[in-house]
Design an enzyme around this catalytic site. Sequence first.
Site, PDB file in Angstrom:
ATOM      1  N   ASN A  89       0.808  -1.222   0.000  1.00 37.78           N
ATOM      2  CA  ASN A  89       0.000   0.000   0.000  1.00 37.78           C
ATOM      3  C   ASN A  89       0.845   1.278   0.000  1.00 37.78           C
ATOM      4  OD1 ASN A  89      -2.478   1.744   0.904  1.00 37.78           O
ATOM      5  ND2 ASN A  89      -0.933   2.040   2.501  1.00 37.78           N
ATOM      6  N   TYR A 157       2.693   9.442 -11.808  1.00 37.78           N
ATOM      7  CA  TYR A 157       1.799   8.644 -10.944  1.00 37.78           C
ATOM      8  C   TYR A 157       1.022   7.631 -11.804  1.00 37.78           C
ATOM      9  CZ  TYR A 157      -1.555   7.598  -7.205  1.00 37.78           C
ATOM     10  OH  TYR A 157      -2.332   6.966  -6.260  1.00 37.78           O
ATOM     11  N   LYS A 161       1.309   3.550 -11.431  1.00 39.43           N
ATOM     12  CA  LYS A 161       0.168   2.713 -11.052  1.00 39.43           C
ATOM     13  C   LYS A 161      -0.233   1.783 -12.198  1.00 39.43           C
ATOM     14  CE  LYS A 161      -0.285   4.094  -6.789  1.00 39.43           C
ATOM     15  NZ  LYS A 161      -0.035   3.172  -5.670  1.00 39.43           N
ATOM     16  N   THR A 189     -10.691   8.479  -5.721  1.00 43.86           N
ATOM     17  CA  THR A 189     -10.196   9.471  -4.769  1.00 43.86           C
ATOM     18  C   THR A 189     -10.806   9.270  -3.376  1.00 43.86           C
ATOM     19  OG1 THR A 189      -9.977  11.045  -6.565  1.00 43.86           O
ATOM     20  CG2 THR A 189      -9.875  11.928  -4.333  1.00 43.86           C
ATOM     21  N   VAL A 190      -9.912   9.251  -2.406  1.00 41.19           N
ATOM     22  CA  VAL A 190     -10.252   9.080  -0.991  1.00 41.19           C
ATOM     23  C   VAL A 190      -9.551  10.213  -0.256  1.00 41.19           C
ATOM     24  CG1 VAL A 190      -9.813   7.587   0.991  1.00 41.19           C
ATOM     25  CG2 VAL A 190     -10.394   6.563  -1.203  1.00 41.19           C
ATOM     26  N   TYR A 218     -17.606  11.167 -10.311  1.00 34.63           N
ATOM     27  CA  TYR A 218     -17.979   9.959  -9.573  1.00 34.63           C
ATOM     28  C   TYR A 218     -19.493   9.744  -9.621  1.00 34.63           C
ATOM     29  CZ  TYR A 218     -13.227   9.451  -8.038  1.00 34.63           C
ATOM     30  OH  TYR A 218     -11.882   9.242  -8.046  1.00 34.63           O
TER      31      TYR A 218
HETATM   32  N1  LIG Z   1      -5.924   8.754  -1.371  1.00 31.90           N
HETATM   33  C1  LIG Z   1      -6.324   8.507  -2.602  1.00 31.90           C
HETATM   34  O1  LIG Z   1      -7.165   9.215  -3.168  1.00 31.90           O
HETATM   35  C2  LIG Z   1      -5.760   7.335  -3.352  1.00 31.90           C
HETATM   36  C3  LIG Z   1      -6.376   6.969  -4.557  1.00 31.90           C
HETATM   37  C4  LIG Z   1      -5.884   5.897  -5.266  1.00 31.90           C
HETATM   38  C5  LIG Z   1      -4.792   5.192  -4.785  1.00 31.90           C
HETATM   39  N2  LIG Z   1      -4.202   5.573  -3.619  1.00 31.90           N
HETATM   40  C6  LIG Z   1      -3.057   4.793  -3.170  1.00 31.90           C
HETATM   41  O2  LIG Z   1      -3.307   4.298  -1.883  1.00 31.90           O
HETATM   42  C7  LIG Z   1      -2.081   4.119  -1.182  1.00 31.90           C
HETATM   43  C8  LIG Z   1      -2.170   4.794   0.178  1.00 31.90           C
HETATM   44  O3  LIG Z   1      -2.399   6.169  -0.055  1.00 31.90           O
HETATM   45  P1  LIG Z   1      -3.026   7.153   1.052  1.00 31.90           P
HETATM   46  O4  LIG Z   1      -3.915   8.060   0.325  1.00 31.90           O
HETATM   47  O5  LIG Z   1      -3.503   6.380   2.203  1.00 31.90           O
HETATM   48  O6  LIG Z   1      -1.709   7.988   1.402  1.00 31.90           O
HETATM   49  P2  LIG Z   1      -1.078   8.503   2.795  1.00 31.90           P
HETATM   50  O7  LIG Z   1      -0.098   9.528   2.391  1.00 31.90           O
HETATM   51  O8  LIG Z   1      -2.155   8.832   3.749  1.00 31.90           O
HETATM   52  O9  LIG Z   1      -0.309   7.205   3.323  1.00 31.90           O
HETATM   53  C9  LIG Z   1       0.794   6.674   2.658  1.00 31.90           C
HETATM   54  C10 LIG Z   1       1.730   6.087   3.680  1.00 31.90           C
HETATM   55  O10 LIG Z   1       2.820   5.478   2.965  1.00 31.90           O
HETATM   56  C11 LIG Z   1       4.021   5.811   3.642  1.00 31.90           C
HETATM   57  N3  LIG Z   1       5.151   5.780   2.714  1.00 31.90           N
HETATM   58  C12 LIG Z   1       5.399   6.646   1.700  1.00 31.90           C
HETATM   59  N4  LIG Z   1       6.554   6.338   1.099  1.00 31.90           N
HETATM   60  C13 LIG Z   1       7.042   5.255   1.739  1.00 31.90           C
HETATM   61  C14 LIG Z   1       8.216   4.482   1.598  1.00 31.90           C
HETATM   62  N5  LIG Z   1       9.138   4.793   0.670  1.00 31.90           N
HETATM   63  N6  LIG Z   1       8.413   3.423   2.409  1.00 31.90           N
HETATM   64  C15 LIG Z   1       7.492   3.108   3.373  1.00 31.90           C
HETATM   65  N7  LIG Z   1       6.365   3.832   3.567  1.00 31.90           N
HETATM   66  C16 LIG Z   1       6.145   4.891   2.767  1.00 31.90           C
HETATM   67  C17 LIG Z   1       3.784   7.220   4.181  1.00 31.90           C
HETATM   68  O11 LIG Z   1       4.683   7.531   5.235  1.00 31.90           O
HETATM   69  C18 LIG Z   1       2.333   7.146   4.614  1.00 31.90           C
HETATM   70  O12 LIG Z   1       2.193   6.765   5.961  1.00 31.90           O
HETATM   71  C19 LIG Z   1      -0.991   4.692  -2.094  1.00 31.90           C
HETATM   72  O13 LIG Z   1      -0.363   3.631  -2.797  1.00 31.90           O
HETATM   73  C20 LIG Z   1      -1.775   5.576  -3.041  1.00 31.90           C
HETATM   74  O14 LIG Z   1      -1.129   5.755  -4.271  1.00 31.90           O
HETATM   75  C21 LIG Z   1      -4.652   6.624  -2.885  1.00 31.90           C
END
Ligand SMILES: NC(=O)c1ccc[n+]([C@@H]2O[C@H](COP(=O)([O-])OP(=O)(O)OC[C@H]3O[C@@H](n4cnc5c(N)ncnc54)[C@H](O)[C@@H]3O)[C@@H](O)[C@H]2O)c1
Length: 258
Positions: A89, A157, A161, A189-190, A218
């Site tokens: 993740n 990005y 992905k 998006t979250v 959405y």
């Molecule tokens: N939030 C969204 O809208 C969304 C949408 C689609 C996909 N995602 C994906 O979901 C996943 C989680 O995203 P989120 O929104 O919860 O983000 P977030 O920033 O809240 O959490 C991401 C976490 O990953 C950790 N992290 C970052 N780089 C790292 C590394 N090199 N090694 C270890 N840990 C690391 C960060 O410290 C953080 O705690 C990501 O892969 C993101 O691309 C998020």
Amino acid sequence: MGERLAGRVALVTGGGSGIGRATVLRFVAEGAAVAVLDVRGEAAAETVALVPDGSALALTADVTVAAEVDAAVDAAAARFGRLDVLVNNAGTFGVLGSVEVIDEADWDRCMAVNVKGVQLCSRAALRHFAPAPGESAGIVNVASVAGLVGIGWASVYCASKGAVVALTRQMALDLGPRQVRVNAVCPGTVLTPMSEPLLAVRGGGDLAAGIAMTVEKYPIGRLGTPAEIAAAVLFLASEEASFLTGSIVAADGGMTAG
Ligand SMILES: NC(=O)c1ccc[n+]([C@@H]2O[C@H](COP(=O)([O-])OP(=O)(O)OC[C@H]3O[C@@H](n4cnc5c(N)ncnc54)[C@H](O)[C@@H]3O)[C@@H](O)[C@H]2O)c1
């Protein structure tokens, strides 16, 4: 809440925030012991403090550094005695920009965290996966709708992905015979610390305006929540999904349906 992961041990990368934290909380509620890996050790510890004593372990590692990943994954398996589930993740949005403007270092960092990180963590976890006959181990990759459709100004990005989506299908082929299932969730998006600043930029500095513009895409009429993504991850990680491997599950309120 339930027992869908009773007796199972999981490792969630990026478990210190957002979707990763929600996944840890849901997994523990479903009976799993969970190793919470994050490059920000204090964030991983905050997540662990939210669950009952002994059910989670905080680990500090950067998913792009093989030695750190190997040590953390080994520590998780040593602490809980086995490893059954890996959730890849951890991720970064990187920087906004078309391919014309992104710096080489920014491109490399985003690809390293989002793609190489999946390889390093999977490689380390596979050394410990030993599913019992009739059971499976599971890897769930958190990709994105950006791996399914183009998103303006999100060049690196989207590339990263898209690579995670392709790698998920590829890994399913190699690992199926070992009873290791590999699937991906593609969240829409979250609202999390990752998406908030991007939504604010989209709204010209106004977060509410950015959210309103995004919600137009959405069909379900709202953004998702971390818990809703965690529910999809849980399903793929559990034995309820025992015949799913190589599946790419959009959890996106219909954003990519049209
Ligand atoms: N939030 C969204 O809208 C969304 C949408 C689609 C996909 N995602 C994906 O979901 C996943 C989680 O995203 P989120 O929104 O919860 O983000 P977030 O920033 O809240 O959490 C991401 C976490 O990953 C950790 N992290 C970052 N780089 C790292 C590394 N090199 N090694 C270890 N840990 C690391 C960060 O410290 C953080 O705690 C990501 O892969 C993101 O691309 C998020």
